[in-house]
Scaffold this motif. Structure first.
Motif, short mmCIF file in Angstrom:
data_model
loop_
_atom_site.label_atom_id
_atom_site.label_comp_id
_atom_site.label_asym_id
_atom_site.label_seq_id
_atom_site.Cartn_x
_atom_site.Cartn_y
_atom_site.Cartn_z
N GLU A 13 -4.43 2.31 38.77
CA GLU A 13 -5.61 2.07 39.69
C GLU A 13 -6.33 1.37 39.90
O GLU A 13 -7.03 0.33 39.36
N ALA A 14 -6.58 0.98 40.86
CA ALA A 14 -7.05 -0.40 41.14
C ALA A 14 -7.50 0.01 43.46
O ALA A 14 -6.47 -0.23 44.03
N GLY A 15 -8.42 -1.13 43.27
CA GLY A 15 -8.67 -0.98 44.77
C GLY A 15 -8.48 0.30 45.58
O GLY A 15 -8.10 0.19 46.96
N GLY A 16 -8.66 1.35 44.92
CA GLY A 16 -8.54 2.69 46.14
C GLY A 16 -7.08 2.85 45.55
O GLY A 16 -6.46 4.34 46.00
N VAL A 17 -5.81 2.27 46.09
CA VAL A 17 -4.72 2.96 45.35
C VAL A 17 -4.69 3.10 43.90
O VAL A 17 -4.84 3.05 43.15
N CYS A 18 -3.20 4.45 44.09
CA CYS A 18 -3.42 5.51 42.76
C CYS A 18 -1.89 5.51 43.01
O CYS A 18 -2.68 6.58 43.74
N ASP A 26 15.06 12.51 33.75
CA ASP A 26 15.17 11.07 34.61
C ASP A 26 14.84 10.62 35.67
O ASP A 26 14.81 9.84 37.29
N ILE A 27 13.29 12.20 36.14
CA ILE A 27 12.78 11.86 38.04
C ILE A 27 11.25 11.97 37.87
O ILE A 27 11.37 12.01 36.03
N ASN A 28 11.04 10.86 38.30
CA ASN A 28 9.28 10.86 38.28
C ASN A 28 9.04 11.22 39.53
O ASN A 28 9.24 11.15 40.05
N VAL A 29 7.96 12.00 39.40
CA VAL A 29 6.81 12.71 40.20
C VAL A 29 5.59 12.51 40.32
O VAL A 29 5.58 12.09 39.05
N SER A 30 5.16 11.51 41.67
CA SER A 30 3.77 11.14 41.76
C SER A 30 2.92 11.42 41.94
O SER A 30 3.61 12.07 43.58
N ARG A 31 2.25 11.41 42.73
CA ARG A 31 0.99 11.94 43.89
C ARG A 31 0.98 10.06 43.96
O ARG A 31 -0.15 9.83 43.07
N VAL A 32 0.53 10.25 44.95
CA VAL A 32 0.54 8.37 45.57
C VAL A 32 -0.55 8.23 46.19
O VAL A 32 -0.61 9.10 47.79
N ARG A 33 -1.60 7.40 46.46
CA ARG A 33 -3.18 7.95 47.13
C ARG A 33 -2.73 6.14 47.24
O ARG A 33 -2.97 4.88 47.17
N PHE A 34 -3.08 5.70 48.66
CA PHE A 34 -3.94 4.38 49.56
C PHE A 34 -4.42 4.50 50.94
O PHE A 34 -4.80 5.64 50.84
N MET A 112 6.22 -0.07 38.44
CA MET A 112 4.50 0.18 37.85
C MET A 112 4.67 -0.92 37.34
O MET A 112 3.21 -1.86 37.67
N LYS A 113 5.50 -1.54 35.91
CA LYS A 113 4.92 -2.65 35.46
C LYS A 113 5.56 -4.15 36.77
O LYS A 113 3.96 -4.69 36.37
N HIS A 114 5.94 -3.68 37.80
CA HIS A 114 5.80 -5.11 38.65
C HIS A 114 4.04 -5.25 38.47
O HIS A 114 3.61 -6.60 39.29
N LEU A 115 3.81 -4.21 39.54
CA LEU A 115 2.87 -3.42 40.31
C LEU A 115 1.30 -3.95 39.11
O LEU A 115 0.33 -4.75 39.49
N ALA A 117 1.05 -5.87 36.92
CA ALA A 117 1.26 -7.34 36.19
C ALA A 117 0.66 -8.56 37.96
O ALA A 117 0.16 -8.95 37.67
N LYS A 118 1.71 -7.53 39.01
CA LYS A 118 0.51 -8.56 40.46
C LYS A 118 -0.73 -8.04 40.31
O LYS A 118 -2.07 -9.11 40.30
N LEU A 119 -1.61 -7.24 39.52
CA LEU A 119 -2.31 -6.99 39.97
C LEU A 119 -3.92 -7.30 38.63
O LEU A 119 -4.31 -7.57 38.75
N LYS A 120 -2.91 -7.70 37.45
CA LYS A 120 -3.75 -8.21 36.87
C LYS A 120 -4.01 -9.89 37.34
O LYS A 120 -4.33 -10.93 36.75
N GLY A 121 -2.53 -10.27 37.68
CA GLY A 121 -2.58 -11.55 37.83
C GLY A 121 -3.32 -12.63 38.34
O GLY A 121 -3.78 -14.22 38.56
#
Length: 121
Positions: A13-18, A26-34, A112-115, A117-121
């Motif tokens: 969660e950062a900048g309104g992105v969640c 083997d499946i990820n279920v997500s609620r994605v908000r922008f 998620m790991k990449h995102l 790292a970018k947000l902490k960057g």
């Protein structure tokens, strides 16, 4: 197995992105908000071709989302529509957006790991 969408654990969660999500096998279920104006392109820098490499299947619950694929093709997915995005895409939104999305757990975990790292960057 079931869970209310608003009870999924928050993964990012950062900048309104969640991203709220949970792995079920083997499946990820997500609620994605922008929020309106969000563009994933800068966050994807550093991935192959600077594009998301995780496939996603889902349905737009609110708003709409513009998808651009590696070959330059673009489309808009609106509330009430279902989608499949193959590896090699980026997204942006003009209005508040929410979707329920299914992705391979391992690939979503890498994204998620990449995102993070970018947000902490």
């Amino acid at each position: 197995m079931k869970k209310a969408k608003n009870e999924l654990p928050t993964r990012l969660e950062a900048g309104g992105v969640c991203f709220q999500g949970q792995d079920w096998g083997d499946i990820n279920v997500s609620r994605v908000r922008f929020p309106a104006g969000a563009d994933a392109t800068p966050l994807l820098e550093g991935l192959p071709n600077n594009l998301c490499q995780c496939p996603h299947w889902g349905t737009v619950v609110k708003g709409s989302i513009h998808v651009t694929y590696a070959d330059g093709t673009e489309e808009t997915v609106n509330a009430g529509e279902v989608y499949y995005w193959p590896p090699g895409h980026t997204v942006r939104v003009d209005e508040d957006y929410e979707a329920i999305e299914f992705s391979p757990s391992d690939q979503m975990g890498e994204l998620m790991k990449h995102l993070e790292a970018k947000l902490k960057g």
